[in-house]
Design a protein around this motif. Structure first.
Motif, short mmCIF file in Angstrom:
data_model
loop_
_atom_site.label_atom_id
_atom_site.label_comp_id
_atom_site.label_asym_id
_atom_site.label_seq_id
_atom_site.Cartn_x
_atom_site.Cartn_y
_atom_site.Cartn_z
N GLY A 73 127.44 46.25 60.73
CA GLY A 73 126.84 47.00 61.57
C GLY A 73 125.55 47.98 61.05
N LEU A 74 125.73 48.27 59.78
CA LEU A 74 124.73 48.90 58.83
C LEU A 74 123.45 47.80 58.72
CD1 LEU A 74 124.02 51.30 57.41
CD2 LEU A 74 124.95 50.79 55.34
N ALA A 75 123.72 46.36 58.41
CA ALA A 75 122.81 45.63 58.10
C ALA A 75 122.09 45.22 59.43
CB ALA A 75 123.38 44.20 57.88
N LYS A 76 122.82 45.35 60.63
CA LYS A 76 121.96 45.16 61.94
C LYS A 76 121.20 46.47 62.28
CE LYS A 76 125.52 44.21 64.45
NZ LYS A 76 126.50 43.70 65.60
N ARG A 77 121.44 47.58 61.89
CA ARG A 77 120.94 48.76 62.19
C ARG A 77 119.48 48.98 61.12
NH1 ARG A 77 120.88 54.13 59.80
NH2 ARG A 77 120.38 55.68 61.61
N LEU A 78 119.72 48.35 59.94
CA LEU A 78 118.43 48.25 59.08
C LEU A 78 117.37 47.18 59.67
CD1 LEU A 78 116.93 48.93 56.46
CD2 LEU A 78 118.50 47.01 55.51
N GLU A 79 118.06 46.14 60.29
CA GLU A 79 117.18 45.17 61.03
C GLU A 79 116.36 45.77 61.88
OE1 GLU A 79 117.67 40.39 62.18
OE2 GLU A 79 119.33 42.15 62.88
N GLN A 80 116.76 46.72 62.70
CA GLN A 80 115.96 47.04 63.73
C GLN A 80 114.69 48.06 63.31
OE1 GLN A 80 118.92 49.39 66.14
NE2 GLN A 80 120.08 47.43 66.69
N LEU A 81 114.71 48.45 61.94
CA LEU A 81 113.91 49.22 61.61
C LEU A 81 112.58 48.52 61.12
CD1 LEU A 81 116.06 51.86 59.37
CD2 LEU A 81 115.40 52.09 62.03
#
Length: 432
Positions: A73-81
């Motif tokens: 989930g943290l990696a997917k959140r970083l992908e959105q930035l």
């Protein structure tokens, strides 16, 4: 390993790896599924950085679905930035701290005391400290936050633990008790630890740093970049699957599993030994008390067409955690035109985002501002005193150098040096 015979005679140690910490989740799932006694009977579980997060998840009994969903989930959140780790909205410590407050049980500090070892680095002298006792749940969370803090990557002011500032334990002791023969070490980097990827490179050079050994290769360099800046969640998920395979190879080499599973992935049956060399090597290992089987093949993720046959629970958790938001707006942002439009509007949106997120961080930092400013003042004062003392010592050394020089008194006569010392007794030279 002979140390695995008596329960409580071994420990586990997980290396810090950033976003590659999902590798530890794959290792843990393999041990839980095929050798649960290694987790249940471990005397202590050590970890630094993301390895400490995996250690606390083992102690608190978190499921593999929970670990995969939170880490990916943290990696997917970083992908959105749009700018990745350089975006002003990227605050990994605050995100993880909030998750720990929401998910850890109330008695987590009781479960972790004397069983969990968190590697910390004291700032600024760089001394290593392993925390094993925790008085409260908040103290445990603060120790985990400290071991995750990487200077300048997670912020400017290190977090505080028991009145002192600490940073990531990976900067001083990335693999606690790695030299102890009774410790099972785990690392996602190519090297010589117990559970790690097996490199096919011919390089024999190793880098010994932070109490860990890394093979000098391009693959390790690539893994180091992924640990800080993951390209996408699918790559991180493949590292989790590789951790499962490496742990399975470790178990099969030491005869801790009932059947050879890895051989079934590459061939129908294991090859027969050639010339008796393998049997002789196995006999020598048994005499040394290690029962090692070096015939176990090295299986990569690409060699497993259907990973669900090995671990259905792990594969289901990874697929669920890698799923993106199916809403139309999210799909539009992930599309190629949406990404191009995002970067074109960046000169207009980035200043507003900087003001908004920096203001939020400033408001959240206000309660800790007095302690942080006091620490900064003390740090600057100590640096100024250190520079002053060193400069003063150098100047005094330059001034005292001409004063201590004596005029030429001619050649020194024999016995002159001894006469200046009253403790030396002069004796007459015996005549022949």
């Amino acid at each position: 390993m002979s140390c695995l015979e008596e329960e409580g005679s071994w420990s586990l140690s997980f290396a810090g790896a950033g976003y590659l910490g999902l590798y530890h989740v794959g290792v843990t799932q393999c041990l839980r599924q095929r050798a649960p006694r290694l987790l249940q009977g471990a005397q202590c579980i050590y970890g630094s950085s993301s390895g400490a997060l995996n250690a606390i998840s083992i102690i608190c009994g978190k499921s593999v679905d929970f670990c995969c969903s939170h880490l990916l989930g943290l990696a997917k959140r970083l992908e959105q930035l749009s700018l990745g780790v350089f975006h002003p909205a990227y605050t990994p410590l605050e995100h993880i701290r909030q998750q720990l407050h929401d998910t850890l049980p109330d008695n987590a500090h009781i479960l972790a005391s004397r069983r969990l070892g968190i590697s910390l680095t004291r700032w600024p002298n760089g001394c290593n400290f392993i925390a094993t006792d925790f008085a409260t749940r908040d103290e445990l969370i603060q120790a985990l936050v400290c071991t995750l803090y990487l200077p300048f990557y997670c912020g400017l002011i290190p977090p505080e633990f028991r009145g002192e500032r600490y940073v990531s334990g990976a900067l001083s002791n990335n693999l606690p008790f790695a030299d102890c023969p009774s410790t099972i070490t785990v690392s996602p980097f190519y090297g010589t630890v117990d559970i790690c990827p097996q490199s096919s490179s011919a390089s024999l050079h190793e880098l010994n740093a932070f109490n860990a050994r890394f093979q000098i290769s391009t693959k390790n360099f690539f893994l180091g970049v992924i640990s800080l800046m993951p390209p996408n969640p699918e790559v991180v998920a493949d590292n989790c699957r590789q951790g499962y395979l490496d742990a399975l190879r470790f178990l099969e080499r030491r005869g801790l599993t009932k059947e050879p599973v890895l051989w079934t992935l590459v061939s129908e049956e294991p090859p027969a030994p050639v010339g008796g060399t393998q049997d002789a090597g196995r006999d020598r290992g048994q005499k040394a008390g290690l029962s090692l089987n070096w015939d176990v093949p090295n299986v990569q993720v690409k060699d497993v067409p259907d990973f669900e046959q090995l671990s259905p629970e792990l594969e289901a958790a990874l697929k669920k955690a890698c799923m993106r938001d199916p809403s139309p707006w999210a799909c539009c942002r992930r599309s190629r035109p949406g990404q191009v439009l995002t970067y074109l509007l960046l000169p207009c949106t980035l200043p507003l985002e900087c003001i908004y997120f920096r203001s939020r961080r400033l408001v959240a930092w206000l309660p800790d501002m007095p302690a942080a400013l006091c620490w900064l003042q003390g740090l600057l004062r100590s640096l100024a005193l250190e520079c002053y003392s060193r400069t003063k010592a150098q100047l005094l050394g330059l001034v005292s150098l001409p004063a201590t020089s004596t005029p030429d008194a001619g050649p020194l006569q024999p016995g002159a040096a001894a006469c200046r010392d009253p403790s030396v007794e002069l004796r007459p030279t015996p005549q022949a």
